[in-house]
Scaffold this motif. Structure first.
Motif, PDB file in Angstrom:
ATOM      1  N   TYR A 160       4.558   6.946  -2.379  1.00  0.00           N
ATOM      2  CA  TYR A 160       5.720   6.155  -2.783  1.00  0.00           C
ATOM      3  C   TYR A 160       5.424   4.680  -2.518  1.00  0.00           C
ATOM      4  N   TYR A 161       5.938   3.847  -3.417  1.00  0.00           N
ATOM      5  CA  TYR A 161       5.622   2.423  -3.346  1.00  0.00           C
ATOM      6  C   TYR A 161       6.874   1.606  -3.038  1.00  0.00           C
ATOM      7  N   VAL A 162       6.704   0.669  -2.138  1.00  0.00           N
ATOM      8  CA  VAL A 162       7.735  -0.342  -1.907  1.00  0.00           C
ATOM      9  C   VAL A 162       7.017  -1.687  -1.815  1.00  0.00           C
ATOM     10  N   THR A 163       7.794  -2.733  -1.857  1.00  0.00           N
ATOM     11  CA  THR A 163       7.224  -4.076  -1.728  1.00  0.00           C
ATOM     12  C   THR A 163       8.052  -4.877  -0.738  1.00  0.00           C
ATOM     13  N   ALA A 164       7.577  -6.076  -0.438  1.00  0.00           N
ATOM     14  CA  ALA A 164       8.277  -6.945   0.509  1.00  0.00           C
ATOM     15  C   ALA A 164       8.518  -8.305  -0.119  1.00  0.00           C
ATOM     16  N   ILE A 207       0.865  -1.185   0.000  1.00  0.00           N
ATOM     17  CA  ILE A 207       0.000   0.000   0.000  1.00  0.00           C
ATOM     18  C   ILE A 207       0.902   1.235   0.000  1.00  0.00           C
ATOM     19  N   PRO A 208       0.625   2.241  -0.829  1.00  0.00           N
ATOM     20  CA  PRO A 208       1.537   3.392  -0.954  1.00  0.00           C
ATOM     21  C   PRO A 208       1.756   4.133   0.357  1.00  0.00           C
ATOM     22  N   TYR A 209       2.937   4.736   0.471  1.00  0.00           N
ATOM     23  CA  TYR A 209       3.337   5.512   1.644  1.00  0.00           C
ATOM     24  C   TYR A 209       3.371   6.990   1.270  1.00  0.00           C
TER      25      TYR A 209
END
Length: 402
Positions: free
Chosen positions: A321-325, A312-314
């Motif tokens: 901003y997007y990150v993933t895990a 979910i975007p930050y």
């Protein structure tokens, strides 16, 4: 004739003074069962007769209370550093009123649980504001000196003035014992809090408040021991944030720290309803221990929840901003029976996710290349793991190394 007149005047004056003979039935020791307090009173020989004398002297205390109160804080308020301590936490006028009530109550002539509780509370207040015990105890010496002068001024009027002086000395000695007890109790509490804080800091990450690497290893050891004994399974999930370095480099460490705090909160939200220990291993790496799961589906559900929550975007500086895990999963005892094996295998599965595009999870499998490129083979039999040497509980030999 003149002598006779003078004698008559003295008798007349004496008749107008309050009696201090021990006749007040309300003067009682009412602390049955409190053996420690009773022992303290027996040590200084404080009796009910003493309390009756003290209670009868209360009207004089009320009359002279201003002088008595001033003497109590006289030494403290003449030392600048101590005066600063007192003035910093309360006004002198308010403090004087508290002490006035306190001193008058001391001469009620009743030793009961309420008396003990109030004495301890007042002492603890002084301890908390930082007043050293030697100065607080010294105040009682000033107080005793003032009370002895008041009695001495009336000794010709009171035939029992010597007994009264002894009774008041005992009362103040008892009060000092309670003060010391309160200070010691409060010191023990503060020491215990400090010890607990040191222990907490030793096992928790300062930034996120999550268990740290040391605590994770401790929890993992306990999980292995407990599940070996019960013949049950649990999973280790190693999580790494994809592209975290870009955020840290672009926004700086302050925003990076805030971001990691938000990530940790999202992981905790994802893990609600699961029996999970969540630890931050350092940087953007987190490890989860999931227990009490009926089957692998529950481990998958947890991993999937975390992945979806992280993506979910930050909102950073007004923009999304997007990150993933990437998450790797190793299950005890299928993928290892030791901390090292489980963590290595979960780590290998996590890197496999990264290699295949990130933003997902994978269980450790028997054909993964891991740990500096070496290949390990994991047997598919649930009875025995060919790599770890673990014996699955179904075989009847729980956790034995072959």
């Amino acid at each position: 004739m003149q002598k006779s007149s003078s004698s008559s005047k003295e008798k007349s004056t004496a008749c107008c003074q309050p009696s201090i003979s021990p006749a007040d039935d309300s003067a009682r020791i009412l602390i049955e069962g409190n053996t420690e307090v009773l022992a303290q009173m027996n040590m200084i020989s404080l009796t009910e007769e003493d309390l009756q004398l003290i209670a009868a002297f209360r009207p004089v205390i009320e009359t002279e209370i201003e002088q008595i109160t001033s003497s109590f804080y006289e030494s403290i308020l003449h030392v600048d550093s101590l005066k600063h301590i007192v003035m910093e936490h309360t006004t002198v006028d308010r403090l004087r009123q508290i002490i006035k009530n306190h001193l008058i109550e001391m001469f009620d002539g009743r030793i009961d649980p309420t008396f003990i509780e109030k004495r301890l509370k007042i002492a603890m207040v002084h301890q908390k504001i930082g007043l050293p015990p030697k100065w607080y105890m010294g105040s009682f010496q000033n107080l005793l000196g003032t009370l002895m002068r008041i009695i001495d001024d009336r000794k010709e009027m009171y035939p029992d003035s010597k007994k009264l002086a002894q009774a008041i000395t005992k009362l103040l000695s008892f009060e000092q014992q309670l003060v010391l007890e309160a200070y010691e109790d409060q010191t023990r509490i503060l020491e215990q809090r400090a010890k607990s804080m040191i222990e907490y800091q030793a096992f928790h990450d300062e930034l996120t408040g999550l268990p740290n690497r040391r605590k994770l290893h401790q929890a993992l050891q306990e999980a292995i021991a407990n599940n070996r004994e019960k013949g049950t399974r649990f999973a280790v999930l190693v999580l790494d944030i994809d592209r975290f370095k870009m955020i840290n480099d672009f926004f700086g460490h302050t925003y990076g720290d805030r971001f990691l705090q938000e990530v940790s909160n999202r992981i905790k939200t994802s893990a609600e309803g699961f029996d999970v220990t969540i630890a931050r291993m350092g940087g953007d790496e987190f490890t989860l221990i999931c227990q009490n799961a009926e089957d692998d589906h529950k481990f998958s559900t947890l991993a999937d929840r975390v992945v979806k929550e992280i993506e979910i975007p930050y909102l950073l500086q007004g923009k999304d901003y997007y990150v993933t895990a990437s998450i790797g999963v190793a299950v005890y005892p299928d993928h290892g029976c030791s901390e090292e094996q489980l963590l290595k295998n979960a780590d290998a599965a996590m890197y496999e996710v990264k290699k295949n595009g990130k933003n997902g999870f994978q269980f450790f499998t028997n054909d993964l290349d891991y740990w500096r490129g070496s290949t390990r083979s994991v047997g598919s039999s649930r009875k025995r793991n060919s790599v770890t040497g673990c014996v699955h509980p179904d075989s009847g030999r729980n956790g034995l190394d072959l």
